[in-house]
Design a protein around this motif. Structure first.
Motif, PDB file in Angstrom:
ATOM      1  N   CYS A  17       3.468   8.801  30.665  1.00  0.00           N
ATOM      2  CA  CYS A  17       3.664   9.928  29.760  1.00  0.00           C
ATOM      3  C   CYS A  17       4.009   9.343  28.385  1.00  0.00           C
ATOM      4  N   VAL A  18       2.983   8.918  27.684  1.00  0.00           N
ATOM      5  CA  VAL A  18       3.138   8.232  26.403  1.00  0.00           C
ATOM      6  C   VAL A  18       3.694   9.193  25.360  1.00  0.00           C
TER       7      VAL A  18
ATOM      8  N   LEU B  67      -0.479  15.285  39.459  1.00  0.00           N
ATOM      9  CA  LEU B  67      -0.393  14.230  38.455  1.00  0.00           C
ATOM     10  C   LEU B  67       1.077  13.844  38.367  1.00  0.00           C
ATOM     11  N   TYR B  68       1.392  12.606  38.752  1.00  0.00           N
ATOM     12  CA  TYR B  68       2.767  12.094  38.699  1.00  0.00           C
ATOM     13  C   TYR B  68       2.956  11.409  37.351  1.00  0.00           C
ATOM     14  N   TRP B  69       3.981  11.815  36.630  1.00  0.00           N
ATOM     15  CA  TRP B  69       4.248  11.329  35.275  1.00  0.00           C
ATOM     16  C   TRP B  69       5.275  10.205  35.285  1.00  0.00           C
ATOM     17  N   VAL B  70       4.969   9.124  34.537  1.00  0.00           N
ATOM     18  CA  VAL B  70       5.868   7.977  34.396  1.00  0.00           C
ATOM     19  C   VAL B  70       6.526   8.041  33.023  1.00  0.00           C
TER      20      VAL B  70
ATOM     21  N   GLN C 274      -2.754   0.921  31.946  1.00  0.00           N
ATOM     22  CA  GLN C 274      -3.562   1.783  31.085  1.00  0.00           C
ATOM     23  C   GLN C 274      -4.289   2.806  31.941  1.00  0.00           C
ATOM     24  N   GLY C 275      -4.553   3.959  31.366  1.00  0.00           N
ATOM     25  CA  GLY C 275      -5.295   4.990  32.075  1.00  0.00           C
ATOM     26  C   GLY C 275      -4.453   5.638  33.151  1.00  0.00           C
TER      27      GLY C 275
END
Length: 144
Positions: A11-12, A56-59, A105-106
Motif C-alpha cells: 500500500c504505497v 486483496l491483502y494490503w501491506v 514490486q507489483g
C-alpha cells in the motif's frame, strides 16, 4: 465457497489503514464510481480463483494489516492506450493479524492457507499478536 486465491500488494503512500480508506473515499468522490478500485498493469491469470472469494491483502510498512474482498476485474484502457486491470474491491476493509512481508514490486498471489486471519470486531484475534510497531521492528531485523 469454492477454492480461492488472494493477492498481496504494498500500500504505497499509506502508513496506516485509515490512510487507505481516506484515499479510496476521496477517489470514489472524484470519479463517481460506486466501489474502490486498484489499477494494476498486469491481468491476473488466476482470475476465476480471485473472484471465487479472494481478497486483496494490503501491506503497510512491511506488515499485512488489512484486506478487501475482490468483487470483480474490469478492463481499463489508459490515456496511453495500454490495457490495464482494475481490481474492483468491496468497501469494507477488514483488519487482519499482522504478517510481515518484505518489499516487492507489483502484486503476488497468496493462498488462502497462508493468509493472515481476520481480527475480531474488537481488534483482537484468537491468538496473541504483537502490536504493529513491534511486529514491524522485528520484521525489519529479520526476526519475525
Amino acid at each position: 465457497m469454492g477454492k480461492h486465491v488472494n493477492l498481496v500488494k504494498l500500500c504505497v503512500g499509506a502508513e496506516k489503514v485509515e490512510d487507505l480508506t481516506a484515499w479510496q473515499n476521496m477517489r470514489m468522490g472524484q470519479t463517481g464510481l460506486p466501489h474502490p478500485r486498484h489499477i494494476t498493469r498486469m491481468w491476473p491469470k488466476r482470475e476465476a480463483e480471485l473472484i471465487a472469494g479472494g481478497s486483496l491483502y494490503w501491506v503497510f510498512k512491511g506488515l499485512i494489516l488489512a484486506r478487501q474482498r475482490i468483487l470483480r476485474l474490469e478492463e481499463v484502457i489508459g490515456q496511453d492506450g495500454i490495457r490495464r486491470c482494475a481490481l474492483v474491491l468491496d468497501h469494507q476493509v477488514v483488519l487482519t493479524e499482522n504478517q510481515p512481508r518484505r518489499a516487492f514490486q507489483g502484486w503476488r498471489y497468496l493462498s488462502a492457507e497462508d493468509a493472515p486471519r481476520d481480527l475480531k470486531s474488537d481488534g483482537t484475534s484468537d491468538k496473541d499478536t504483537l502490536p504493529a510497531e513491534l511486529a514491524s521492528a522485528l520484521a525489519e531485523i529479520g526476526i519475525r
